[in-house]
Enzyme design. Structure first.
Site, PDB file in Angstrom:
ATOM      1  N   SER A 253       0.792  -1.471   0.199  1.00 53.56           N
ATOM      2  CA  SER A 253       0.037  -0.077   0.663  1.00 53.56           C
ATOM      3  C   SER A 253       1.048   1.579  -0.009  1.00 53.56           C
ATOM      4  CB  SER A 253      -0.880   0.286   1.064  1.00 53.56           C
ATOM      5  OG  SER A 253      -1.395   0.857   1.423  1.00 53.56           O
TER       6      SER A 253
ATOM      7  N   TYR B 245      -1.854   0.432  10.832  1.00 49.92           N
ATOM      8  CA  TYR B 245      -1.806  -0.181   8.922  1.00 49.92           C
ATOM      9  C   TYR B 245      -0.753  -0.198   8.356  1.00 49.92           C
ATOM     10  CZ  TYR B 245      -3.436  -0.877   4.627  1.00 49.92           C
ATOM     11  OH  TYR B 245      -3.670  -1.058   3.058  1.00 49.92           O
TER      12      TYR B 245
ATOM     13  N   GLU C  93      -0.062   3.785   2.118  1.00 47.34           N
ATOM     14  CA  GLU C  93       0.181   4.447   3.281  1.00 47.34           C
ATOM     15  C   GLU C  93       1.428   3.752   3.978  1.00 47.34           C
ATOM     16  OE1 GLU C  93      -2.280   5.871   4.365  1.00 47.34           O
ATOM     17  OE2 GLU C  93      -1.603   5.789   6.063  1.00 47.34           O
TER      18      GLU C  93
END
Ligand code: NAP
Ligand code: GDD
Length: 337
Positions: free
Chosen positions: A131, A154, A133
């Site tokens: 990701s 996460y 992220e």
């Protein structure tokens, strides 16, 4: 012989589009679904088996990324050619509330699936859902060489999974690829991610059944693409002779505020009359700006994004208006609207 794929996270947004893509290519698709107290297969219930491929089939199996035994049994039984690990606790804000669970499922879950492949001695290619992220606080534009600086449990779990995938590739010579996907959305996006929260609210406000939309940080910058195109990139990665890691993005930066304005504009409403901010939706540490550079994917996979911001907003708002209309008319509601 048709190719066989195993998808974890098959009941999620990407899992449903990937299933359709693979069925359309004549694959036999097996999906891992976790037990829940209510139905969780809505997104894949009405997937049509492809008429041109009578050999295409879809099978669902109970299992969980936190349960190693279920993964080993499933891999032995299914003997997949390709494994797509899409399963995760994927909500960034929620990961601050359940950091241990997120690390277990989103991080360790990736190790469990790769170790299960080794234990079951299955010769297959693996896609790991990494990701943007993971880049977190690293300044944009971000590409495959940008150092990671995750800003959430996460993001930390995804960094662990990413490096574990690289390690299985180097240590055990497994064909494992990381897709570093930037935000991708669709009418099937979960209702508590910001784009879908906005488009669903716009449809409900227009219909007179919602008064206000409460949001958090409107200044965050994201690079939003269209999910059906992103699952094609996953498949392309596993068709390459050598495993590798790829950024998948549009390269187009937009703020949450711009998404709000575009969505309300589409139904002719003034967003400022309906949108308020609520600190409950702020994150303890925010990712301010994610803008991907997908040059490598374009050059090596021949992948380019086609649906850009204005069309994405239009598709999602239209779908949520249609969903409400179908509910009102008592029509069968299809998630792909
Ligand atoms: P999603 O809609 O939230 O789907 C997540 C899937 O994981 C669901 O099928 C969910 O099952 C399943 N899952 C959750 N916990 C599990 C567990 N303990 N065991 C097995 N399965 C479990 O996510 P998505 O948007 O499709 O994203 C797919 C993957 O790509 C995720 O790994 C996500 O982190 C990653 N990713 C997404 C984006 C994006 O913008 N969408 C960008 C980069 C990376 P239930 O249906 O039962 O909840
Ligand atoms: N969810 C949510 N709800 N986000 C809000 C809200 C709100 O009410 N108000 C503002 N935001 C802001 C968030 O603070 C964030 O900056 C941005 O909107 C996007 O939030 P999400 O849609 O929840 O997505 P995300 O970027 O945090 O995470 C998604 O993309 C990642 C890839 O970058 C998820 O799909 C992750 O699983 C994925 O890895």
């Amino acid at each position: 012989m048709p190719k066989v794929a195993l998808i974890t996270g098959i009941t999620g947004q990407d899992g449903s589009y990937l299933t359709e893509l693979l069925i359309g290519k004549g694959y036999v698709v097996h999906g891992l679904k976790r037990r829940s107290s209510s139905f969780n297969t809505e997104r894949i219930e009405r997937i049509d088996l492809h008429p041109r491929h009578p050999e295409a089939h879809l099978f669902l199996h109970y299992g969980d990324l936190s349960d190693m035994g279920s993964l080993v049994h499933l891999l032995r039984q299914v003997q997949p050619d390709e494994v797509y690990n899409l399963g995760a606790q994927s909500h960034v804000r929620v990961s601050f509330d359940v950091p241990g669970y997120t690390a277990d499922v989103t991080g360790l879950g990736a190790v469990r699936i790769m170790e299960a492949i080794r234990i079951a001695e299955v010769d297959c290619r693996v896609y790991q859902a990494s990701s943007s992220e993971m880049f977190g606080a690293a300044p944009p534009p971000q590409n495959e060489f940008t150092p990671f600086h995750p800003r959430s449990p996460y993001g930390c779990a995804k960094v662990f999974a990413y490096w574990s995938a690289v390690n299985y590739r180097e240590a055990w010579k497994m064909h494992v690829s990381n897709g570093i996907l930037f935000n991708h959305e669709s009418p099937r996006r979960g209702e508590n991610f910001v784009t879908r929260k906005i488009t669903r609210a716009v449809a409900r406000i227009e219909a007179g059944i919602q008064d206000k939309l409460y949001l958090g940080n409107l200044d965050a910058v994201r690079d939003w693409g269209y999910a059906p195109e992103y699952v094609e990139a996953m498949w392309l990665m596993l068709q390459q002779p050598q495993p590798d890691d790829f950024v998948i993005a549009t390269g187009e930066p937009r703020t949450v505020r711009e998404f709000v304005v575009a969505a309300f504009d589409q139904v002719g409403l003034d967003w400022e009359q309906y949108v308020d901010t609520d600190p409950a939706y702020l994150r303890p540490s925010e990712v301010d700006s994610l803008i991907g550079d997908p040059s490598k994917a374009r050059q090596k996979l021949g992948w380019t994004p086609k649906t850009l911001f204005p069309d994405l907003v239009r598709i999602m708002v239209d779908a949520d208006r249609q969903l409400l209309e179908d509910e009102r008319m008592g029509r069968l509601v299809r998630m792909d609207r």
